[in-house]
Motif scaffolding. Structure first.
Motif, PDB file in Angstrom:
ATOM      1  N   GLN A  84       0.832  -1.206   0.000  1.00  0.00           N
ATOM      2  CA  GLN A  84       0.000   0.000   0.000  1.00  0.00           C
ATOM      3  C   GLN A  84       0.864   1.252   0.000  1.00  0.00           C
ATOM      4  OE1 GLN A  84      -2.351  -1.025   3.499  1.00  0.00           O
ATOM      5  NE2 GLN A  84      -4.172  -1.155   2.202  1.00  0.00           N
ATOM      6  N   ALA A 111       1.100   3.870  -3.212  1.00  0.00           N
ATOM      7  CA  ALA A 111       0.792   5.308  -3.152  1.00  0.00           C
ATOM      8  C   ALA A 111       1.957   6.133  -3.705  1.00  0.00           C
ATOM      9  CB  ALA A 111       0.481   5.722  -1.713  1.00  0.00           C
ATOM     10  N   ASN A 113       2.146   5.647  -7.520  1.00  0.00           N
ATOM     11  CA  ASN A 113       1.136   6.454  -8.218  1.00  0.00           C
ATOM     12  C   ASN A 113       1.591   7.901  -8.355  1.00  0.00           C
ATOM     13  OD1 ASN A 113      -0.731   4.429  -8.756  1.00  0.00           O
ATOM     14  ND2 ASN A 113      -1.794   4.722  -6.825  1.00  0.00           N
ATOM     15  N   ASP A 114       2.097   8.467  -7.273  1.00  0.00           N
ATOM     16  CA  ASP A 114       2.600   9.845  -7.326  1.00  0.00           C
ATOM     17  C   ASP A 114       3.751   9.965  -8.322  1.00  0.00           C
ATOM     18  OD1 ASP A 114       0.759  10.536  -5.381  1.00  0.00           O
ATOM     19  OD2 ASP A 114       2.235  10.559  -3.743  1.00  0.00           O
TER      20      ASP A 114
END
Length: 166
Positions: free
Chosen positions: A37, A41, A44-45
């Motif tokens: 997770q 994240a 994705n950034d």
């Protein structure tokens, strides 16, 4: 690039919990799940960053590339949804975003005017062709420091996990 120790606090908390509960095996999987997770994240950034100046993100970029690579450089919105493994509502949002930027346009099917296609524009083609080498370098940087065998192993393991989750 973020500090690789940003996950340490969570991992230490899980180690403390593991010692208290004497359940090291399950804690290992919990740490791995949370690490996914956390990494997801950040990934994705990282993937979105090059497209933000253009008002896009990695999802809109991938959608544009899928249309670019399609036969006649066009797709039905429902086909885009399948390719993107996304809801039709999300695909519609992405399609509208690409249209607003002049990268795609909606065109009617010549044999059935009720059917619409998302077709890449000249501006969209130029954008993809300009960004592809930059994207490739950006992705390579994410895996800098990994040996080719490690990247292959990571891919195999992620596919195996995905299969288990489906």
């Amino acid at each position: 690039m973020s500090d690789p120790s940003s996950f340490d606090a969570f991992e230490q908390a899980m180690q403390g919990l593991s010692h208290r509960l004497s359940s090291r095996g399950t804690m290992r999987e919990a740490v791995i799940a949370r690490l996914f997770q956390h990494t997801g994240a950040r990934l994705n950034d990282y993937l979105d960053a090059p497209f933000k100046p253009h008002g896009l993100n990695a999802t809109s970029w991938t959608s544009l590339v899928v249309i670019y690579a399609s036969k006649d450089r066009r797709l039905k919105p429902s086909e885009l949804s399948v390719f993107m493994n996304s809801s039709r509502m999300n695909s519609t949002r992405v399609a509208r975003q690409l249209e607003r930027h002049g990268l795609t346009r909606r065109v009617a099917d010549q044999t059935d005017g009720r059917q619409l296609f998302l077709e890449i524009t000249r501006k969209g083609i130029a954008f993809v062709e300009n960004q592809l080498p930059l994207r490739r370098r950006h992705l390579e940087q994410a895996f800098d420091g990994f040996a080719p065998e490690e990247v292959d192993q990571l891919q195999r393991l992620l596919r195996k996990l995905l299969t288990n989750l489906e």
